[in-house]
Design an enzyme around this catalytic site. Structure first.
Site, mmCIF file in Angstrom:
data_model
loop_
_atom_site.group_PDB
_atom_site.id
_atom_site.type_symbol
_atom_site.label_atom_id
_atom_site.label_comp_id
_atom_site.label_asym_id
_atom_site.label_seq_id
_atom_site.Cartn_x
_atom_site.Cartn_y
_atom_site.Cartn_z
ATOM 1 N N GLY A 13 0.825 -1.217 0.000
ATOM 2 C CA GLY A 13 0.000 0.000 0.000
ATOM 3 C C GLY A 13 0.850 1.254 0.000
ATOM 4 O O GLY A 13 0.461 2.294 0.533
ATOM 5 N N TYR A 148 -15.321 -2.519 7.254
ATOM 6 C CA TYR A 148 -13.956 -2.073 7.522
ATOM 7 C C TYR A 148 -13.594 -2.341 8.984
ATOM 8 O O TYR A 148 -12.547 -2.912 9.293
ATOM 9 C CB TYR A 148 -13.867 -0.572 7.196
HETATM 10 N N1 SER Z 1 -9.667 7.211 8.078
HETATM 11 C C1 SER Z 1 -10.321 5.931 8.195
HETATM 12 C C2 SER Z 1 -11.650 5.932 7.562
HETATM 13 O O1 SER Z 1 -12.269 6.940 7.593
HETATM 14 C C3 SER Z 1 -10.441 5.538 9.640
HETATM 15 O O2 SER Z 1 -9.411 4.667 9.966
HETATM 16 O O3 SER Z 1 -12.088 4.946 7.070
#
Ligand code: SER
Length: 325
Positions: A13, A148
């Site tokens: 990444g 996520y």
């Molecule tokens: N910046 C990330 C997101 O908004 C949070 O880890 O998904």
């Protein structure tokens, strides 16, 4: 535990928001040829492209990782490749595939090659609506509602598992929203806190996709890079946690962020048009208790909101005047 030294690093990444700046700092520290950048996209900046080795790899293709690991005798992986929260809600299957299957692949390769260390990033997205939101403790309820977040909790557990089962030294931070001016974030809930600076400089107005009173933990990129490398280099014997460190730096509402910009750009206006991302933001902490990071490896941030705003507007303002925004 494995006692190999960290000398030859692979960053997955490396084209992403954190990976691109992390790679350059690691190259400064460990020598350009000792830090191999990998990603799925062409490096956007000349600095990243020209400063050391770069390979296209897919973290889901074992052979593509192994080839680079063998060629460069890699002993440490910073595994920054991930799908963020908003893209993850648009395509949960992809988020699982990249974030979980990809992490598993990286950990397996690291185990097979007896690596010294793997950095396994986590996020404030590991928390959920049932978690205490104010000064969220390090060890608390982890019941996220986004894919996520699910992959981040599972990733923390998997990294900890590899540490206990195989002695593979995995470590990770729960990143707050990261604000930076080099590479844009790719589809996260905290992206408004980056976009607001770009739009303030370009057109003195911004339509924010969360409410004015939305408060989230955030961090400026120099602190993010420092935290990541400091944790990676921390003495193993001092760590009680491994893949799940809270790291705090600052915490502000969208309205306070706009006000900090207005001090420098008095004509700046911000409107608030919350969309589906509001619900994600509302399920995350407002601020973090990072005592464990402070005690176990000496974490201390340098930037607060005022210092960050000054720096962001400085850099972006200059770039805009030179026609580069
Ligand atoms: N910046 C990330 C997101 O908004 C949070 O880890 O998904």
């Amino acid at each position: 535990m494995n006692t190999r030294e960290m000398k030859r690093i692979l960053v997955t990444g490396a084209v992403g928001q954190i990976g691109s700046e992390l790679t350059l700092e690691l190259r400064r520290k460990y020598g350009a040829d000792n830090v191999v950048a990998t990603g799925r996209k062409t490096p956007p900046s000349e600095a990243l492209k020209n400063s050391g080795p770069f390979y296209f790899i897919d973290v889901n293709q074992r052979e593509s990782i192994v080839e680079v690991v063998k060629k460069h005798d890699i002993d440490t992986i910073y595994h920054m490749a991930a799908i963020l929260s908003v893209v993850g809600e648009q395509n949960p299957q992809l988020a699982w595939h990249v974030n979980m299957d990809g992490l598993y692949m990286v950990l397996e390769v690291a185990r097979e090659f007896n690596m010294a260390r793997v950095i396994v990033p986590s996020s404030i997205a590991a928390f959920g609506p049932e978690t205490p939101r104010d000064r969220t403790p390090n060890d608390t309820i982890l019941k996220p509602r986004t894919m996520y977040g699910v992959t981040k909790v599972a990733g923390e557990l998997l990294g900890d598992y590899y540490f206990r089962k195989y002695g593979l030294d995995c470590r990770g931070l729960r990143y707050p929203g990261i604000i930076s001016h080099e590479t844009l974030p790719g589809g996260g809930t905290t992206d408004y806190a980056v976009a607001i600076y770009y739009e303030a400089v370009k057109q003195q107005r911004y339509a924010c996709f969360v409410r004015e009173d939305t408060r989230l933990p955030m961090m400026y990129m120099p602190d993010c890079i420092k935290a990541t490398i400091d944790l990676a280099e921390a003495e193993p014997g001092k760590l009680k946690h491994h893949c799940d460190f809270n790291v705090g730096a600052m915490s502000f509402s969208a309205g306070e962020l706009a006000a900090s910009i207005r001090k420098h750009i008095p004509g700046f206006t911000c409107t608030y048009q919350p969309d589906f991302r509001q619900q994600i933001a509302d399920s995350w902490p407002m601020s973090l208790d990072d005592t464990a990071a402070r005690e176990e490896w000496g974490w201390k941030p340098a930037y607060d909101l005022e210092a960050m705003t000054r720096d962001m507007l400085d850099v972006l303002g200059r770039r805009h005047r030179e026609g580069g925004l």
